[in-house]
Design a protein around this motif. Structure first.
Motif, PDB file in Angstrom:
ATOM      1  N   ASN A 520       0.705  18.801  -3.084  1.00  0.00           N
ATOM      2  CA  ASN A 520       0.278  19.966  -3.944  1.00  0.00           C
ATOM      3  C   ASN A 520       1.251  20.343  -5.044  1.00  0.00           C
ATOM      4  O   ASN A 520       0.725  20.700  -6.238  1.00  0.00           O
ATOM      5  CB  ASN A 520      -0.077  20.912  -3.230  1.00  0.00           C
ATOM      6  N   VAL A 521       2.380  20.355  -4.749  1.00  0.00           N
ATOM      7  CA  VAL A 521       3.152  20.630  -5.871  1.00  0.00           C
ATOM      8  C   VAL A 521       3.206  19.627  -7.095  1.00  0.00           C
ATOM      9  O   VAL A 521       3.097  20.044  -8.309  1.00  0.00           O
ATOM     10  CB  VAL A 521       4.552  20.696  -5.642  1.00  0.00           C
ATOM     11  N   ARG A 522       3.099  18.392  -6.721  1.00  0.00           N
ATOM     12  CA  ARG A 522       3.079  17.267  -7.723  1.00  0.00           C
ATOM     13  C   ARG A 522       1.460  17.458  -8.370  1.00  0.00           C
ATOM     14  O   ARG A 522       1.614  17.297  -9.707  1.00  0.00           O
ATOM     15  CB  ARG A 522       3.400  16.023  -7.439  1.00  0.00           C
ATOM     16  N   ARG A 523       0.573  17.566  -7.746  1.00  0.00           N
ATOM     17  CA  ARG A 523      -0.832  17.724  -8.504  1.00  0.00           C
ATOM     18  C   ARG A 523      -0.808  18.935  -9.215  1.00  0.00           C
ATOM     19  O   ARG A 523      -1.374  18.879 -10.397  1.00  0.00           O
ATOM     20  CB  ARG A 523      -1.822  18.177  -7.059  1.00  0.00           C
ATOM     21  N   VAL A 524      -0.178  20.183  -9.157  1.00  0.00           N
ATOM     22  CA  VAL A 524      -0.288  21.308  -9.694  1.00  0.00           C
ATOM     23  C   VAL A 524       0.396  20.985 -11.063  1.00  0.00           C
ATOM     24  O   VAL A 524      -0.055  21.299 -12.240  1.00  0.00           O
ATOM     25  CB  VAL A 524       0.441  22.557  -9.015  1.00  0.00           C
ATOM     26  N   ALA A 525       1.609  20.389 -11.014  1.00  0.00           N
ATOM     27  CA  ALA A 525       2.452  19.866 -12.010  1.00  0.00           C
ATOM     28  C   ALA A 525       1.638  18.997 -12.986  1.00  0.00           C
ATOM     29  O   ALA A 525       1.738  19.231 -14.308  1.00  0.00           O
ATOM     30  CB  ALA A 525       3.684  19.307 -11.442  1.00  0.00           C
ATOM     31  N   ALA A 526       1.047  17.973 -12.459  1.00  0.00           N
ATOM     32  CA  ALA A 526       0.438  16.921 -13.409  1.00  0.00           C
ATOM     33  C   ALA A 526      -0.671  17.920 -14.121  1.00  0.00           C
ATOM     34  O   ALA A 526      -0.955  17.445 -15.323  1.00  0.00           O
ATOM     35  CB  ALA A 526      -0.220  15.780 -12.542  1.00  0.00           C
TER      36      ALA A 526
END
Length: 698
Positions: A520-526
């Motif tokens: 989810n951190v990666r999704r938010v960053a993307a």
């Protein structure tokens, strides 16, 4: 084979005689059994690993079909676009079970939390359309249609529309449900070209009830203005789910003239139908002319006697009041709320049990908060609940409702003092109100909260500072951003604030987050980088570190019995989601759920509990991976609440009715096998006394 020359043969004999003194070449390891391979696949899945390509190899060419199926399930749960080709290969496999699992995996890729690139959506559409056209096995064909609905591309919608006819055909139910899901995902415009008469044919009472429900689901999701007559006729359908869906649809596209048919549905034995009709009337009341008699409001006011039934212990009748409070009424409907509150007060004097007292008190606060939303001031909730609702609960409720005020902004300075309230849920609610209506005097106290110890409040404060464009909050925000690697739940709020306050300067930090182990951190960053740069940005899959928490697996046949003051609810856990069920099993054995409430109840949708904070923001301090199953969200399905991919914890929910748009999106890990009447009676604030782990007799 050619013979060796004599001299060589003699030499060979000499070498052979000394063979024990010469090292032998490496011997290949014994081939792993299917059970061993499946165990390895489970480990890769849980670590979000492709096993250096071995998982893809097993998904495409494993000798044992069960191994191949299990590998495809792992790819479905990992949701890495790089594995798309392996999934598509499975669609052409000779074994039915492999094609079915590949079709399911294709649907999971289609609805990834991080959306697929356009070229991948195109390739997936073409492959699913080809597979559907040639598929002869019914179960595989149904799964292909389901995945086309999750994809929701024009090509997918075209195929699904063709499969609606004939209405009594083998694919009409699956196609209608899938089109409804497509409308929920891509918007009603996605299904605007589906002929209305084709949909109406699915509502013929001579057809199977499942087809009627699917047709009603599609009709309601399509939100078409020309469907009012069809929706009205559907209100007489024999199946309660079809009636509830059509009531919902009529609330979206109907007018006050449709009151009579909805009025007849109020207060009946099917509580979810009654609640849906009441919610629809609340929507239609907003369309009444100011100052003129409003039929929907008159119909709602007539339901005053239901308060007495709540007092008698029939809590499910209270869902009608709850649905209207959540939907809200125009200011013209204030007398309805006043009459309901008077009825609650009268009924409370003769309530049969403490639980009935608690339900009436909370309904009174719910209506009081809805009245405060009408005027944008915190007023009515101050005197709600007959003294039985704790201050933190009614105050947080009132602040959240006032944040939704639709009139002219009057400022939210009244919320500033509550930023220092002792209760974190009140501080969070005050931040919610101030985010919607920022005021300059909130800046300094919000900055202080960003550096506080409560991560939820700190994240909400960061989001509010971003909306206030408070540049002085930047040092505190950057310090909070430093906590994200170890506190992933902060990512969404912090990312939004960083973009708002730093702009392009936030890019390096966000790019670092693209490598974070938490999906989810990666999704938010993307998503944040895409917004910031104007160009599509995707994250890459990252394997989880070995020390990541892995719950124990729940043995097949495990049950969880929730003890509440309204009765017991027994859930049979799904063996296809052993870790999700095992996580709740382990928490139950620790006594984790004792005293926790159902903090969210949305009539005819879900009842959600398991949050130790009580505001929907809490959990056990860790997250578990999603285990998507083939279980569909029917009435009484148990699912894991999520805020993104792999964010499960302790919050779970029961569905009151079928919810196809949740299928494969939220882990479905069990079903209610006893106590569905108790699920129907749950109200916000209902306490879980304990959760008992058991085993269902074979």
């Amino acid at each position: 084979m050619a013979r060796l020359p004599a001299a060589v043969s003699a030499g060979f004999l000499l070498v052979s005689a000394c063979v024990r003194s010469v090292p032998t070449p490496d011997v290949p390891p014994p081939q792993e059994s299917p059970a061993q391979l499946i165990e390895r696949i489970q480990d890769w899945e849980d670590r979000r690993s492709l096993g250096d390509g071995e998982l893809v190899r097993l998904a495409t060419s494993a000798r044992d079909w069960a191994v191949r199926v299990r590998a495809l399930r792992a790819l479905a749960r990992i949701q890495d676009v790089a594995t798309l080709e392996a999934v598509l290969v499975g669609l052409t496999a000779p074994r039915n079970a492999v094609r079915e699992e590949a079709a399911f995996a294709a649907g999971e890729l289609a609805q990834s939390w991080e959306p697929l690139p356009e070229e991948a959506r195109t390739a997936l559409t073409e492959a699913l359309v080809r597979a559907e056209a040639s598929e002869a096995y019914a179960r595989v064909h149904d799964t292909l249609l389901e995945s086309l609905g999750k994809l929701a591309t024009p090509g997918a919608v075209e195929v699904l529309t063709a499969r609606l006819s004939p209405a009594n055909g083998p694919w009409s139910e699956a196609a209608a449900t899938a089109l409804g899901v497509a409308a929920r995902k891509a918007g009603p415009a996605a299904v605007a070209n589906v002929p209305l008469e084709t949909i109406r044919a699915l509502l013929d009472p001579r057809l199977r009830s499942e087809v009627n429900v699917a047709g009603a689901y599609l009709l309601a999701a399509s939100k078409r203005l020309d469907a009012v007559e069809a929706l009205g006729s559907c209100l007489a359908n024999a199946h309660p789910d079809a009636r509830a869906l059509c009531a919902k649809g009529l609330g979206d596209v109907g007018s006050p003239r449709d009151t009579t048919s909805l009025h007849l549905m109020l207060g009946g034995p099917e509580f979810r139908v009654s609640a849906e009709a009441a919610r629809a009337l609340a929507k239609l009341a907003a369309k009444c002319e100011a100052g003129a008699p409003c039929a929907p409001l008159i119909a709602l006011e007539s339901r005053v006697p239901l308060a007495k039934q709540v007092a008698e212990g029939r809590a499910a009748q209270g869902h009608l009041f709850l649905a209207v409070a959540q939907q809200g009424l125009p200011l013209q409907g204030r007398p309805v709320f006043v009459s309901w509150r008077k009825a609650f007060a009268e009924a409370d004097r003769s309530a049969a049990t403490e639980e009935a007292h608690a339900d009436l008190a909370w309904l009174d606060c719910r209506i009081a908060a809805a009245m405060d939303r009408q005027q944008g001031t915190l007023d009515q909730v101050r005197e709600c609940g007959f003294g039985r609702v704790p201050e933190a609960r009614w105050l947080a409720l009132g602040l959240h409702e006032v944040a939704q005020f639709k009139g002219q902004p009057t400022g939210a300075a009244f919320a500033v003092p509550y930023l220092n309230h002792v209760s974190p849920i009140v501080r969070g609610a005050a931040l919610d109100a101030l985010s919607e209506r920022p005021v300059p005097e909130a800046m300094a106290p919000i900055r202080a909260l960003i550096g506080g110890g409560d991560a939820v409040v700190a994240g909400l404060a960061a989001a509010a500072a971003g909306k206030l464009k408070d540049a002085e909050a930047l040092p505190a925000l950057e310090a909070l951003a430093d906590r994200v690697p170890k506190e992933p739940d902060l990512a969404e709020a912090v990312a939004g604030a960083l973009v708002a306050l730093q702009g392009k300067a936030a890019e390096p930090r966000l790019r670092e987050w693209l490598k974070h182990p938490h999906a989810n951190v990666r999704r938010v960053a993307a998503e944040s980088l895409t917004s910031l740069t104007g160009a599509p940005v995707r994250s890459a899959r990252v394997e989880l570190p070995p020390e990541t928490y892995r719950p124990p697996a729940a043995p097949p046949g495990t049950t969880l019995t929730l003890r509440t003051r309204k009765g017991d609810i027994t859930v049979l856990l799904d063996p296809d989601a052993p870790l999700t069920g095992g996580n709740l099993m382990a928490l139950a054995k620790q006594g984790y759920f004792r005293g926790i409430t159902f903090h969210r109840v949305v009539p005819d949708f879900v009842a959600q509990g398991g949050d130790p904070r009580g505001d929907g923001e809490g959990g056990p301090g860790y997250s578990i991976r999603c285990e998507m199953t083939r279980r569909r969200y029917a009435r009484g399905t148990v699912g894991m609440a999520l805020s993104g991919k792999d964010t499960g914890g302790s919050q779970f929910f029961f569905t009151h009715s079928p919810q196809p748009h949740l299928d494969g999106r939220y882990t479905a890990f069990g079903e209610v096998i006893q106590g569905m009447d108790v699920v129907d009676a749950l109200m916000e604030g209902t306490v879980i006394d304990d959760v008992i782990v058991g085993t269902r007799a074979p």
